[in-house]
Design a protein around this motif. Structure first.
Motif, PDB file in Angstrom:
ATOM      1  N   ALA A  39     -12.613  -2.265  23.690  1.00  0.00           N
ATOM      2  CA  ALA A  39     -12.378  -0.755  23.036  1.00  0.00           C
ATOM      3  C   ALA A  39     -11.342  -1.045  21.913  1.00  0.00           C
ATOM      4  N   ASN A  40     -10.519  -1.667  22.279  1.00  0.00           N
ATOM      5  CA  ASN A  40      -9.442  -2.068  21.175  1.00  0.00           C
ATOM      6  C   ASN A  40      -9.860  -2.867  19.995  1.00  0.00           C
ATOM      7  N   VAL A  41     -10.278  -3.871  20.361  1.00  0.00           N
ATOM      8  CA  VAL A  41     -11.071  -4.723  19.258  1.00  0.00           C
ATOM      9  C   VAL A  41     -11.905  -4.022  18.423  1.00  0.00           C
ATOM     10  N   LEU A  42     -12.813  -3.241  18.904  1.00  0.00           N
ATOM     11  CA  LEU A  42     -13.536  -2.628  18.310  1.00  0.00           C
ATOM     12  C   LEU A  42     -13.098  -1.809  17.290  1.00  0.00           C
ATOM     13  N   LEU A  43     -12.072  -0.966  17.651  1.00  0.00           N
ATOM     14  CA  LEU A  43     -11.270   0.013  16.889  1.00  0.00           C
ATOM     15  C   LEU A  43     -10.507  -0.520  15.803  1.00  0.00           C
ATOM     16  N   ILE A  44      -9.859  -1.851  16.059  1.00  0.00           N
ATOM     17  CA  ILE A  44      -9.259  -2.632  15.048  1.00  0.00           C
ATOM     18  C   ILE A  44     -10.350  -3.414  14.087  1.00  0.00           C
ATOM     19  N   VAL A  45     -11.621  -3.822  14.563  1.00  0.00           N
ATOM     20  CA  VAL A  45     -12.514  -4.298  13.601  1.00  0.00           C
ATOM     21  C   VAL A  45     -12.922  -2.861  12.673  1.00  0.00           C
ATOM     22  N   VAL A  46     -13.062  -2.003  13.088  1.00  0.00           N
ATOM     23  CA  VAL A  46     -13.676  -0.577  12.483  1.00  0.00           C
ATOM     24  C   VAL A  46     -12.840  -0.277  11.182  1.00  0.00           C
TER      25      VAL A  46
END
Length: 307
Positions: A39-46
């Protein structure tokens, strides 16, 4: 005279024999960790890949999500190892390393939330001055302070605790805790206690400062148009929810440290001590991902490959 000694390891006394149930606990905790990381990696990438999200508010959110990964990594791998292990010991250097990780995570969390409240205050209460006051250099400076101050503060805390002569080596927690080590000390802990009180008051002051900032924001919003109120509520609600959730978790931890909790069931005590470290890293991505339209739309595009 009380005997004191230099310990080479600590024993984590909160663990108890769960039999085969430990494998079920291991799977639950591992799935929670995987979910937090994804979840956190996805939002950082986004936020990083979408140039329309390169605004101060989203950059501060990115800093928050990076901190969630940092804090989770300081706890979960260690926790998973201890769940499967029959011997719950940890070396002194690693114990202090975990204290550094866990405590800086908590401090960065509060500092980051304070910076985010300041950003929202400028955006809502001083919209005409926002772009001139929240420049790229200022954003970089605020993010640097958000990370630098906690590390300096916690390193001082550890340097005060490390030289203490201890009368035991049993920490009644499932992870290393600074206050638990201080309670084991035979030597004078006056400086540790004074610094701990000062640091606690600084954190409480930061929380009240954040709440005061949002009170100012709400005051301006309710005196404005309906559209202004809706916009303010939609952007401020996740911040306030995150602050209250994390503050409650920290409050549970402080109560357990300062008061005798022997009457509390062991499983409940462990849950309360882990709440602030496990729920917040999952709570924030869900809260911000669902409430901010730009993030929600971009996340959908990344997941389904439409970017």
């Amino acid at each position: 005279m009380i005997n004191s000694t230099r310990v080479s390891f600590f024993t984590l006394g909160a663990y108890f024999d769960t039999g085969l149930f430990k494998y079920f606990l291991f799977i639950i905790v591992m799935l929670l960790y995987i979910l937090i990381v994804c979840a956190n990696v996805l939002l950082i990438v986004v936020i990083c890949v979408n140039r329309s999200l390169h605004e101060p508010m989203y950059l501060f959110l990115c800093s928050l999500f990076v901190n969630e990964l940092y804090g989770s990594t300081g706890l979960f791998p260690f926790l998973l190892l201890q769940i499967l292990s029959d011997i719950h010991t940890v070396s002194v250097p690693f114990c202090f390393l975990q204290i550094l990780s866990v405590y800086t995570y908590a401090s960065i969390q509060f500092t980051n939330l304070a910076v985010m409240s300041y950003d929202r205050y400028l955006a809502i209460c001083c919209p005409l001055q926002y772009n001139t006051r929240m420049t790229h250099n200022k954003v970089a400076m605020l993010i640097t302070v958000t990370w630098l101050y906690p590390f300096l503060a916690i390193l001082i805390l550890i340097f005060l605790t490390a030289p203490l002569q201890l009368c035991g080596n049993i920490i009644y927690k499932v992870y290393c805790d600074n206050y638990s080590i201080v309670k084991l000390a035979c030597s004078d802990t006056t400086v540790n206690n004074v610094y701990g009180i000062f640091y606690s008051f600084a954190t409480v002051f930061l929380v009240f400062l954040i709440l005061y900032t949002y009170m100012r924001i709400l005051k301006v919003c309710f005196s404005g148009s309906k559209r202004t109120r809706q916009k303010a509520v939609s952007t401020c609600t996740p911040h306030l929810a995150s602050l209250l959730n994390f503050s409650c978790g920290c409050f549970f931890e402080i109560v357990q440290n300062r008061f005798d909790m022997k009457h509390v069931p062991n499983m409940l005590s462990i849950f309360l001590s882990l709440y602030w470290l496990t729920c917040q890293p999952l709570f924030n991505p869900v809260m911000y991902g669902l409430n901010f339209t730009k993030i929600r739309i971009t996340c959908t595009s990344v997941i389904f490959g439409k970017m």
